[in-house]
Design a protein around this motif. Structure first.
Motif, mmCIF file in Angstrom:
data_model
loop_
_atom_site.group_PDB
_atom_site.id
_atom_site.type_symbol
_atom_site.label_atom_id
_atom_site.label_comp_id
_atom_site.label_asym_id
_atom_site.label_seq_id
_atom_site.Cartn_x
_atom_site.Cartn_y
_atom_site.Cartn_z
ATOM 1 N N SER A 193 23.199 -18.488 -22.361
ATOM 2 C CA SER A 193 24.279 -18.734 -21.981
ATOM 3 C C SER A 193 24.112 -19.741 -20.573
ATOM 4 C CB SER A 193 25.330 -17.626 -21.792
ATOM 5 O OG SER A 193 24.690 -16.840 -20.679
ATOM 6 N N THR A 194 25.134 -19.738 -19.900
ATOM 7 C CA THR A 194 24.778 -20.404 -18.567
ATOM 8 C C THR A 194 25.315 -19.503 -17.422
ATOM 9 O OG1 THR A 194 24.828 -22.656 -19.348
ATOM 10 C CG2 THR A 194 25.149 -22.211 -17.048
ATOM 11 N N MET A 195 24.446 -18.764 -16.696
ATOM 12 C CA MET A 195 24.785 -17.569 -15.913
ATOM 13 C C MET A 195 24.835 -17.740 -14.524
ATOM 14 S SD MET A 195 23.088 -13.866 -16.226
ATOM 15 C CE MET A 195 23.325 -13.613 -17.987
ATOM 16 N N LEU A 196 25.601 -17.253 -13.632
ATOM 17 C CA LEU A 196 25.827 -17.557 -12.426
ATOM 18 C C LEU A 196 25.717 -16.174 -11.663
ATOM 19 C CD1 LEU A 196 26.253 -19.058 -9.703
ATOM 20 C CD2 LEU A 196 28.538 -19.129 -10.022
ATOM 21 N N CYS A 197 24.600 -16.179 -10.940
ATOM 22 C CA CYS A 197 24.324 -14.750 -9.990
ATOM 23 C C CYS A 197 24.813 -14.684 -8.583
ATOM 24 C CB CYS A 197 22.859 -14.540 -9.964
ATOM 25 S SG CYS A 197 22.315 -13.153 -8.801
ATOM 26 N N ASN A 198 25.993 -13.964 -8.307
ATOM 27 C CA ASN A 198 26.545 -14.214 -6.961
ATOM 28 C C ASN A 198 25.753 -13.036 -6.001
ATOM 29 O OD1 ASN A 198 28.494 -15.940 -7.975
ATOM 30 N ND2 ASN A 198 29.258 -14.314 -9.185
ATOM 31 N N THR A 199 25.140 -12.112 -6.354
ATOM 32 C CA THR A 199 24.697 -11.185 -5.318
ATOM 33 C C THR A 199 23.191 -11.493 -5.155
ATOM 34 O OG1 THR A 199 24.147 -9.724 -6.956
ATOM 35 C CG2 THR A 199 26.469 -9.483 -6.175
ATOM 36 N N LEU A 200 22.797 -10.823 -4.243
ATOM 37 C CA LEU A 200 21.253 -10.942 -3.662
ATOM 38 C C LEU A 200 20.279 -10.697 -4.719
ATOM 39 C CD1 LEU A 200 21.659 -9.922 0.026
ATOM 40 C CD2 LEU A 200 21.037 -12.143 -0.610
ATOM 41 N N ILE A 201 19.072 -11.242 -5.073
ATOM 42 C CA ILE A 201 18.200 -10.773 -5.910
ATOM 43 C C ILE A 201 17.371 -9.652 -5.464
ATOM 44 C CG2 ILE A 201 18.133 -13.064 -7.174
ATOM 45 C CD1 ILE A 201 15.693 -13.514 -5.630
ATOM 46 N N ARG A 261 16.931 -10.974 -14.214
ATOM 47 C CA ARG A 261 15.918 -10.566 -15.090
ATOM 48 C C ARG A 261 16.487 -10.738 -16.476
ATOM 49 N NH1 ARG A 261 13.303 -5.183 -12.647
ATOM 50 N NH2 ARG A 261 12.628 -6.013 -10.529
ATOM 51 N N MET A 262 17.694 -10.412 -16.780
ATOM 52 C CA MET A 262 18.366 -10.457 -18.131
ATOM 53 C C MET A 262 18.367 -11.961 -18.490
ATOM 54 S SD MET A 262 22.232 -9.154 -19.412
ATOM 55 C CE MET A 262 23.021 -10.395 -18.314
ATOM 56 N N ALA A 263 18.737 -13.153 -17.563
ATOM 57 C CA ALA A 263 19.060 -14.316 -17.901
ATOM 58 C C ALA A 263 17.600 -14.739 -18.399
ATOM 59 C CB ALA A 263 19.184 -14.991 -16.790
ATOM 60 N N LEU A 264 16.479 -14.450 -17.556
ATOM 61 C CA LEU A 264 15.161 -14.898 -18.018
ATOM 62 C C LEU A 264 14.522 -14.500 -19.086
ATOM 63 C CD1 LEU A 264 13.386 -14.659 -14.387
ATOM 64 C CD2 LEU A 264 14.067 -16.812 -15.662
ATOM 65 N N VAL A 265 14.932 -13.249 -19.517
ATOM 66 C CA VAL A 265 14.752 -12.550 -20.925
ATOM 67 C C VAL A 265 15.434 -13.082 -22.031
ATOM 68 C CG1 VAL A 265 14.740 -10.373 -22.200
ATOM 69 C CG2 VAL A 265 13.815 -10.336 -19.924
ATOM 70 N N VAL A 266 16.463 -13.351 -21.676
ATOM 71 C CA VAL A 266 17.460 -13.958 -22.854
ATOM 72 C C VAL A 266 17.036 -15.634 -23.155
ATOM 73 C CG1 VAL A 266 19.877 -14.719 -23.621
ATOM 74 C CG2 VAL A 266 19.425 -12.320 -22.541
ATOM 75 N N GLY A 267 16.609 -16.078 -21.934
ATOM 76 C CA GLY A 267 16.600 -17.650 -22.163
ATOM 77 C C GLY A 267 17.711 -18.243 -21.420
ATOM 78 N N SER A 268 18.790 -17.658 -20.841
ATOM 79 C CA SER A 268 19.779 -18.378 -20.357
ATOM 80 C C SER A 268 19.368 -19.409 -19.061
ATOM 81 C CB SER A 268 20.676 -17.528 -19.725
ATOM 82 O OG SER A 268 21.250 -16.627 -20.836
ATOM 83 N N LYS A 269 20.057 -20.458 -18.901
ATOM 84 C CA LYS A 269 20.099 -20.948 -17.753
ATOM 85 C C LYS A 269 20.568 -20.198 -16.537
ATOM 86 C CE LYS A 269 21.894 -25.220 -15.562
ATOM 87 N NZ LYS A 269 22.859 -26.406 -15.764
ATOM 88 N N ALA A 286 31.106 -22.873 -10.786
ATOM 89 C CA ALA A 286 31.579 -22.703 -12.088
ATOM 90 C C ALA A 286 31.992 -24.013 -12.793
ATOM 91 C CB ALA A 286 32.707 -21.459 -11.867
ATOM 92 N N VAL A 287 32.278 -24.656 -12.254
ATOM 93 C CA VAL A 287 32.986 -25.910 -12.626
ATOM 94 C C VAL A 287 31.724 -27.051 -13.051
ATOM 95 C CG1 VAL A 287 34.445 -28.110 -12.642
ATOM 96 C CG2 VAL A 287 35.236 -25.958 -11.873
ATOM 97 N N ASP A 288 31.014 -27.436 -11.856
ATOM 98 C CA ASP A 288 29.907 -28.294 -12.096
ATOM 99 C C ASP A 288 28.720 -27.932 -13.245
ATOM 100 O OD1 ASP A 288 31.132 -29.827 -10.334
ATOM 101 O OD2 ASP A 288 29.849 -29.408 -8.396
ATOM 102 N N GLU A 289 28.389 -26.590 -13.099
ATOM 103 C CA GLU A 289 27.237 -26.009 -13.891
ATOM 104 C C GLU A 289 27.852 -25.392 -15.389
ATOM 105 O OE1 GLU A 289 24.385 -26.717 -13.346
ATOM 106 O OE2 GLU A 289 24.243 -27.105 -11.192
ATOM 107 N N LYS A 290 29.176 -25.502 -15.548
ATOM 108 C CA LYS A 290 29.758 -25.147 -16.777
ATOM 109 C C LYS A 290 29.320 -23.633 -17.140
ATOM 110 C CE LYS A 290 30.106 -29.601 -19.013
ATOM 111 N NZ LYS A 290 29.992 -30.262 -17.637
#
Length: 461
Positions: A168-176, A186-194, A211-215
């Protein structure tokens, strides 16, 4: 096989596909894989060896995220250093964590000495991931000393199951450097999401733009972040496939608003630094016609045991930390059980409900009864004109504590305290009667976006 193996597998395929976005940086999978190995090489060249502790004082950037993976690739102990502590506590944290190296984002170098992240990359030397590693995360504490929760990597089926999910295309809002941000990333990297990394300090304007620009199709919030987005004049519509909310207690009224705005895609996840996953309420189980489904945090996740003892929530299982760094493991002190500090109960169908954080319970009245501040907070935001609310205990010589309200209200709303008090008493009873109110332009938040009730209580000292 650890999550690092799975990340490398994903980054080795479809190399031109975009993987990481943050600020002005955009990395394809091939570029991310190359930088990951170069960061690992930079650590090795500086003498870092398997088992060493590496503290990272970093923001939300693609380079910083790949650094955390590089530390794990080498089999090292990753120590997350968050921005909350003051200078003395920051120094105490590093001292207690027993680290061999500190890596800092250059923008943070005025607060902590260390190797600058931008100077770290070496050569793209391919390395086989180590079979195990450790993550240590700051939790704060009431003693004034930093507490460091220790999680060992377990070769669980959790990551294997996740990689079967569609990208999917995932947006992380909290500190890593916090559990939610690290887990989502980590989940995004494992799944292969952007993966799009939001700024280190959340703001609703940036979220709406990204949210709009990156869909964006997947995202996660702590509750106050979600409230800000819902209140934003340009709040996006039903574009999301999944919205996770966790990290703090969620107002049922606000959850209803989110579901009405975005559709049946919002789910609650209950966890904390010491226990990364405790329970989950799937989006499909949230029924607007059944108010109880808006209040529950769901059922325990597979493998986790959850018990309520005298109103306190205790947990045990693979998502619970080993213990605090420098202290005996939980299995030696409490047979693996951990007291979450939350108060709650199970219903007859096995769904878990949270009443309050034990430290936020207001003890008041001639018989020292408990006022659950979370219950009051949830009710207050259903009243006209109140956008956010936080109830705390104010010291009182006669009653020990009395209920005091901190409110954020609509700009054109004239607050009628008598009306608010009468509504509270009618709904929750005399015990919950507020004795004072303070109107604020916004509630103070911690760096991870939770309402900072400790700061509010400090105003009475």
């Amino acid at each position: 096989m650890t999550y690092v193996d799975l990340v490398l597998q994903k980054l080795s395929t479809d190399g031109e596909r975009e993987a990481l976005v943050g600020g002005d940086t955009r990395l394809t999978r091939s570029q991310a894989r190359d930088l990951l190995f170069r960061l690992a090489d930079g650590l090795v060249r500086r003498g870092v060896r398997p088992g060493d502790g590496v503290a990272v004082f970093i923001g939300n950037t693609p380079e910083a995220l790949l650094l955390t993976v590089a530390v794990h690739l080498l089999g090292c102990r990753l120590v997350h250093v968050p921005p909350e502590p003051g200078p003395k506590e920051l120094a105490a944290l590093i001292s207690r964590a027993d680290v061999a190296a500190v890596v800092v984002d250059p923008t943070f170098s005025d607060r902590l000495d260390g190797w600058h992240l931008q100077d770290l990359p070496g050569d793209p030397v391919e390395r086989t991931p180590a079979p195990g590693f450790t993550t240590v995360s700051y939790t704060g504490g009431t003693t004034g000393l930093p507490k460091l929760a220790v999680h060992h990597e377990r070769t669980s089926t959790r990551w294997e199951a996740l990689r079967q999910l569609p990208p999917s295309t995932m947006l992380c809002n909290t500190l890593i450097t916090h559990g939610s941000g690290a887990g989502v990333s980590r989940m995004a990297l494992v799944v292969g999401s952007k993966l799009v990394l939001g700024p280190s300090t959340f703001d609703a304007d940036t979220f709406v733009r990204l949210a709009v620009d990156e869909k964006i199709t997947m995202t996660m919030f702590v509750p106050p972040m979600m409230y800000e987005v819902l209140d934003h004049p340009d709040c996006p519509g039903p574009q999301f496939l999944g919205v996770s909310v966790g990290g703090a207690m969620l107002s049922p009224h606000r959850l209803r608003q989110a579901v009405e705005k975005w559709g049946p895609v919002v789910f609650q996840a209950y966890g904390m630094t010491e226990a990364l996953g405790i329970s989950m309420m799937p989006a499909a189980d949230v029924d607007l016609a059944r108010p109880d489904t808006l209040r529950t945090v769901g059922k325990p996740v597979p493998g986790m045991e959850v018990e309520v003892r005298d109103g306190d929530v205790w947990v045990r299982g693979p998502m619970v930390m080993e213990g605090y760094w420098g202290e005996p493991p939980l299995r030696e002190t409490a047979d693996g059980w951990f007291d979450t500090g939350d108060m709650g109960y199970f219903d007859d169908n096995g769904y878990l409900y949270l009443n309050d954080r034990s430290k936020d319970v207001i003890v008041t009245g001639r018989t020292s009864d408990n006022v659950y501040s979370r219950l009051l907070d949830d009710f207050l935001v259903t009243l006209p004109g109140i956008r956010q609310a936080a109830a705390v205990g104010r010291p009182d010589e006669a009653l020990g504590e009395v209920v005091h309200l901190f409110l954020v209200v609509d700009d054109d709303n004239a607050v009628d305290f008598d009306s608010i008090r009468d509504s509270v008493v009618a709904e929750l009873g005399e015990l919950y009667q507020p004795r004072g109110v303070t109107i604020l332009p916004q509630l103070p938040l911690t760096k991870v976006g939770k309402v900072d009730k400790r700061q509010l209580r400090s105003l009475f000292r």
